[in-house]
Design a protein around this motif. Structure first.
Motif, PDB file in Angstrom:
ATOM      1  N   ILE A  53      -6.069  -1.424  -2.339  1.00 34.72           N
ATOM      2  CA  ILE A  53      -6.690  -2.559  -2.714  1.00 34.72           C
ATOM      3  C   ILE A  53      -5.493  -3.654  -2.994  1.00 34.72           C
ATOM      4  CG2 ILE A  53      -7.891  -3.990  -4.852  1.00 34.72           C
ATOM      5  CD1 ILE A  53      -9.690  -1.601  -5.149  1.00 34.72           C
ATOM      6  N   VAL A  54      -4.421  -3.223  -3.872  1.00 30.98           N
ATOM      7  CA  VAL A  54      -3.523  -4.042  -4.286  1.00 30.98           C
ATOM      8  C   VAL A  54      -2.483  -4.378  -3.139  1.00 30.98           C
ATOM      9  CG1 VAL A  54      -1.725  -4.472  -5.887  1.00 30.98           C
ATOM     10  CG2 VAL A  54      -3.703  -3.365  -6.552  1.00 30.98           C
ATOM     11  N   SER A  55      -2.041  -3.539  -2.381  1.00 28.96           N
ATOM     12  CA  SER A  55      -0.905  -3.938  -1.253  1.00 28.96           C
ATOM     13  C   SER A  55      -1.482  -3.607  -0.035  1.00 28.96           C
ATOM     14  CB  SER A  55       0.076  -2.754  -1.662  1.00 28.96           C
ATOM     15  OG  SER A  55      -0.655  -1.456  -1.131  1.00 28.96           O
ATOM     16  N   GLY A  56      -2.635  -3.227   0.363  1.00 30.86           N
ATOM     17  CA  GLY A  56      -3.148  -3.345   1.735  1.00 30.86           C
ATOM     18  C   GLY A  56      -2.441  -2.106   2.396  1.00 30.86           C
ATOM     19  N   PHE A  57      -1.727  -1.478   1.733  1.00 32.51           N
ATOM     20  CA  PHE A  57      -1.238  -0.172   2.380  1.00 32.51           C
ATOM     21  C   PHE A  57      -1.968   0.831   2.013  1.00 32.51           C
ATOM     22  CE2 PHE A  57       1.630   3.620   1.744  1.00 32.51           C
ATOM     23  CZ  PHE A  57       1.855   3.853   3.035  1.00 32.51           C
ATOM     24  N   ASP A  58      -2.469   1.681   3.009  1.00 34.78           N
ATOM     25  CA  ASP A  58      -3.117   2.788   2.839  1.00 34.78           C
ATOM     26  C   ASP A  58      -2.322   3.981   2.934  1.00 34.78           C
ATOM     27  OD1 ASP A  58      -4.924   5.033   2.580  1.00 34.78           O
ATOM     28  OD2 ASP A  58      -6.114   4.370   4.302  1.00 34.78           O
ATOM     29  N   PRO A  59      -2.050   4.724   1.635  1.00 38.08           N
ATOM     30  CA  PRO A  59      -1.252   5.886   1.660  1.00 38.08           C
ATOM     31  C   PRO A  59      -1.757   6.948   2.196  1.00 38.08           C
ATOM     32  CG  PRO A  59      -1.596   5.224  -0.800  1.00 38.08           C
ATOM     33  CD  PRO A  59      -2.538   4.199   0.289  1.00 38.08           C
ATOM     34  N   THR A  60      -3.142   7.238   2.461  1.00 38.83           N
ATOM     35  CA  THR A  60      -3.766   8.256   2.908  1.00 38.83           C
ATOM     36  C   THR A  60      -3.246   8.655   4.417  1.00 38.83           C
ATOM     37  OG1 THR A  60      -5.841   7.162   3.648  1.00 38.83           O
ATOM     38  CG2 THR A  60      -5.648   8.222   1.571  1.00 38.83           C
ATOM     39  N   LYS A  61      -2.835   7.493   4.992  1.00 39.50           N
ATOM     40  CA  LYS A  61      -2.485   7.462   6.436  1.00 39.50           C
ATOM     41  C   LYS A  61      -0.951   8.037   6.682  1.00 39.50           C
ATOM     42  CE  LYS A  61      -5.496   4.019   8.052  1.00 39.50           C
ATOM     43  NZ  LYS A  61      -5.654   2.842   8.489  1.00 39.50           N
ATOM     44  N   PHE A  65     -12.830  23.541  -9.960  1.00 37.58           N
ATOM     45  CA  PHE A  65     -13.297  22.353 -10.390  1.00 37.58           C
ATOM     46  C   PHE A  65     -12.405  21.336 -11.119  1.00 37.58           C
ATOM     47  CE2 PHE A  65     -17.403  24.926 -11.254  1.00 37.58           C
ATOM     48  CZ  PHE A  65     -17.904  24.872 -10.056  1.00 37.58           C
ATOM     49  N   ILE A  66     -11.665  21.715 -11.744  1.00 41.61           N
ATOM     50  CA  ILE A  66     -10.435  20.926 -12.530  1.00 41.61           C
ATOM     51  C   ILE A  66      -9.600  20.395 -11.459  1.00 41.61           C
ATOM     52  CG2 ILE A  66      -8.601  20.872 -14.120  1.00 41.61           C
ATOM     53  CD1 ILE A  66     -10.419  22.997 -15.777  1.00 41.61           C
ATOM     54  N   GLU A  67      -9.157  21.437 -10.736  1.00 38.61           N
ATOM     55  CA  GLU A  67      -8.163  20.984  -9.496  1.00 38.61           C
ATOM     56  C   GLU A  67      -8.816  19.879  -8.604  1.00 38.61           C
ATOM     57  OE1 GLU A  67      -6.530  21.944  -5.177  1.00 38.61           O
ATOM     58  OE2 GLU A  67      -8.570  22.759  -6.371  1.00 38.61           O
ATOM     59  N   ARG A  68      -9.987  19.988  -8.317  1.00 42.88           N
ATOM     60  CA  ARG A  68     -10.772  19.148  -7.464  1.00 42.88           C
ATOM     61  C   ARG A  68     -10.958  17.595  -8.125  1.00 42.88           C
ATOM     62  NH1 ARG A  68     -10.747  18.285  -3.015  1.00 42.88           N
ATOM     63  NH2 ARG A  68     -12.478  17.512  -2.751  1.00 42.88           N
ATOM     64  N   ILE A  69     -11.204  17.747  -9.470  1.00 43.85           N
ATOM     65  CA  ILE A  69     -11.023  16.417 -10.264  1.00 43.85           C
ATOM     66  C   ILE A  69      -9.721  15.825 -10.052  1.00 43.85           C
ATOM     67  CG2 ILE A  69     -11.074  15.321 -12.692  1.00 43.85           C
ATOM     68  CD1 ILE A  69     -13.240  17.377 -13.306  1.00 43.85           C
ATOM     69  N   GLY A  70      -8.567  16.657 -10.317  1.00 37.49           N
ATOM     70  CA  GLY A  70      -7.231  16.125  -9.979  1.00 37.49           C
ATOM     71  C   GLY A  70      -7.246  15.674  -8.535  1.00 37.49           C
ATOM     72  N   ASP A  71      -7.605  16.063  -7.392  1.00 41.27           N
ATOM     73  CA  ASP A  71      -7.654  15.632  -6.214  1.00 41.27           C
ATOM     74  C   ASP A  71      -8.330  14.189  -6.024  1.00 41.27           C
ATOM     75  OD1 ASP A  71      -6.107  17.924  -5.189  1.00 41.27           O
ATOM     76  OD2 ASP A  71      -7.971  18.694  -4.385  1.00 41.27           O
ATOM     77  N   HIS A  72      -9.479  14.190  -6.547  1.00 39.90           N
ATOM     78  CA  HIS A  72     -10.260  13.028  -6.378  1.00 39.90           C
ATOM     79  C   HIS A  72      -9.545  11.969  -7.206  1.00 39.90           C
ATOM     80  CE1 HIS A  72     -13.832  14.299  -4.323  1.00 39.90           C
ATOM     81  NE2 HIS A  72     -13.926  15.468  -5.470  1.00 39.90           N
ATOM     82  N   SER A  73      -8.874  12.138  -8.573  1.00 41.62           N
ATOM     83  CA  SER A  73      -8.264  11.141  -8.979  1.00 41.62           C
ATOM     84  C   SER A  73      -6.859  10.451  -8.197  1.00 41.62           C
ATOM     85  CB  SER A  73      -7.572  11.783 -10.375  1.00 41.62           C
ATOM     86  OG  SER A  73      -8.369  12.225 -11.232  1.00 41.62           O
ATOM     87  N   VAL A  74      -6.430  11.573  -7.494  1.00 44.83           N
ATOM     88  CA  VAL A  74      -5.210  10.974  -6.462  1.00 44.83           C
ATOM     89  C   VAL A  74      -6.044  10.111  -5.472  1.00 44.83           C
ATOM     90  CG1 VAL A  74      -3.971  11.777  -4.529  1.00 44.83           C
ATOM     91  CG2 VAL A  74      -3.760  13.042  -6.832  1.00 44.83           C
ATOM     92  N   ALA A  75      -7.313  10.462  -5.068  1.00 39.18           N
ATOM     93  CA  ALA A  75      -7.883   9.864  -4.230  1.00 39.18           C
ATOM     94  C   ALA A  75      -8.092   8.360  -4.524  1.00 39.18           C
ATOM     95  CB  ALA A  75      -9.277  10.409  -3.602  1.00 39.18           C
ATOM     96  N   VAL A  76      -8.601   8.308  -5.920  1.00 36.56           N
ATOM     97  CA  VAL A  76      -8.724   6.926  -6.683  1.00 36.56           C
ATOM     98  C   VAL A  76      -7.572   6.221  -6.633  1.00 36.56           C
ATOM     99  CG1 VAL A  76      -9.505   5.867  -8.829  1.00 36.56           C
ATOM    100  CG2 VAL A  76     -10.571   7.884  -8.005  1.00 36.56           C
ATOM    101  N   ALA A  77      -6.472   6.862  -6.851  1.00 37.34           N
ATOM    102  CA  ALA A  77      -5.151   6.270  -7.034  1.00 37.34           C
ATOM    103  C   ALA A  77      -4.601   5.509  -5.540  1.00 37.34           C
ATOM    104  CB  ALA A  77      -4.133   7.314  -7.599  1.00 37.34           C
ATOM    105  N   ARG A  78      -4.961   6.258  -4.676  1.00 35.69           N
ATOM    106  CA  ARG A  78      -4.736   5.776  -3.386  1.00 35.69           C
ATOM    107  C   ARG A  78      -5.494   4.594  -3.037  1.00 35.69           C
ATOM    108  NH1 ARG A  78      -3.997  11.667  -0.681  1.00 35.69           N
ATOM    109  NH2 ARG A  78      -1.652  11.804  -0.877  1.00 35.69           N
ATOM    110  N   GLN A  79      -6.746   4.572  -3.324  1.00 34.09           N
ATOM    111  CA  GLN A  79      -7.645   3.282  -2.995  1.00 34.09           C
ATOM    112  C   GLN A  79      -6.883   2.397  -3.904  1.00 34.09           C
ATOM    113  OE1 GLN A  79      -9.997   2.802  -0.888  1.00 34.09           O
ATOM    114  NE2 GLN A  79      -9.568   4.731  -0.174  1.00 34.09           N
TER     115      GLN A  79
END
Lengths: 226, 226
Positions: free
Chosen positions: A207-215, A189-203
């Motif tokens: 938003i700011v740059s228009g570059f989607d780092p998930t791609k 669960f803790i590791e998944r919270i970390g993953d979701h935080s990374v997803a938030v960071a990417r969003q």
């Protein structure tokens, strides 16, 4: 139109920041409750999760209204769509903090963490505490530097998660099978919270740059199998 | 505008149906590979997950273009927004099938399922097989009745997940600690695929009826703690 969009977007952003603050608080409280076997605090985390669910629903409603009435394009559209994704991610992070608190509640008055796992789990909880502060700062200030820090930092949490697997399989483990399950799930669960935080960071970067780092092709971060 | 919207939406829907088919296939293949300890098939599931990631990205791009250029409102807007959420959910379901396949690969040539857990895990895999067929039908036909069947059916999967906990804690369990971890994680991944299928079903209801069943207060379905 532009003025109205900015006004309405400000209200949505305020909702989103509120969600980030609630998640951040839940991360801290669920972590402390786990480490201190604090039933009351665990129960509060479980009860408060409904607030995040409600805020997600109202954020998405607001975004739908904005899309329909203002027809945002380019940067504005990106922001509205990213906001919907962020709201869904925060809601999910709330669920995970609630799962942690549920384990704390079920094992109470015993601690869910046997002595031999304590050091690693405490390190994970310390990580969550630091992450929670970074998360609110990043969301409130649209802070891309902070987003990069969060993305780069996640490996350390993955390493701790792997440590847990080695530990519960190793010679020094003397816990019961139930304790083994709880420790593995807590770590997950803790590791998944970390993953979701990374997803938030990417969003936020998106938003700011228009570059989607998930791609950018890269290995699946959510790998639980060493 | 309306004609163009319908044309472009048709292309997006085709992408989404393709995602549903790929997820459905991955659910079946990951399940069979697990039960038969089939390395080749497991590897295919892992490799194919990238297709889902790429389809999610292109679906979201298409939706952003649609929102910017066509300014859909009411039902159309609901459909575009729901499509983005569905694409994200399918992508996540793909990750989970890949996790199952990774466990199959790691334990190969041994089966990841010790004899005493076989019956319950096979029942869960059978559930996935049935669910996968329902999922593609539901998405292709926007079938609300099928959505309701999926939502109502999820309790059975949760019960199997709870059975796993009872089993690995019980007297009849003789597996190693690594097997215990694998069985608990496998069960958790399958149960999460079930939860995501319910989320998909709710979005289908939302697209068709405008009623969001997630707003009905109900207990968190993703409760792993008995």
């Amino acid at each position: 139109m532009r003025v109205i969009f900015n006004e309405e977007m400000k209200a949505v952003s305020a909702n989103l920041e509120r969600m980030a603050e609630l998640v951040s608080k839940a991360m801290n409280d669920a972590g402390s409750a786990l480490v201190n076997a604090d039933l009351e605090s665990a129960q509060t985390v479980i009860d408060k999760d409904a607030d995040l669910d409600a805020l997600e629903a109202s954020t998405i409603d607001q975004c739908l209204t904005l899309l329909a009435r203002q027809n945002p394009v380019a940067t504005d559209l990106r922001e509205v769509v990213a906001t919907m994704r962020l709201a869904a991610t925060f809601e999910r992070m709330g669920d995970l903090t609630s799962h942690i608190a549920q384990i704390t509640r079920r094992t109470w008055p015993e601690s869910a963490i046997p002595q031999e796992a304590r050091e690693t789990i405490v390190a994970m909880i310390d990580f969550l505490h630091e992450l929670s502060g970074r998360l609110t700062t990043m969301v409130a200030n649209r802070d891309v530097k902070m987003a990069e820090t969060i993305i780069a930092g996640d490996d350390a949490l993955d390493k701790l998660h792997e440590e847990i697997f080695a530990l519960v399989e190793g010679e020094n483990w003397h816990g019961t099978r139930r304790q083994l399950i709880d420790v593995v799930l807590l770590s997950r669960f803790i590791e998944r919270i970390g993953d979701h935080s990374v997803a938030v960071a990417r969003q936020i970067v998106f938003i700011v740059s228009g570059f989607d780092p998930t791609k950018k092709p890269e290995p699946d971060k959510d790998t639980v199998i060493a």
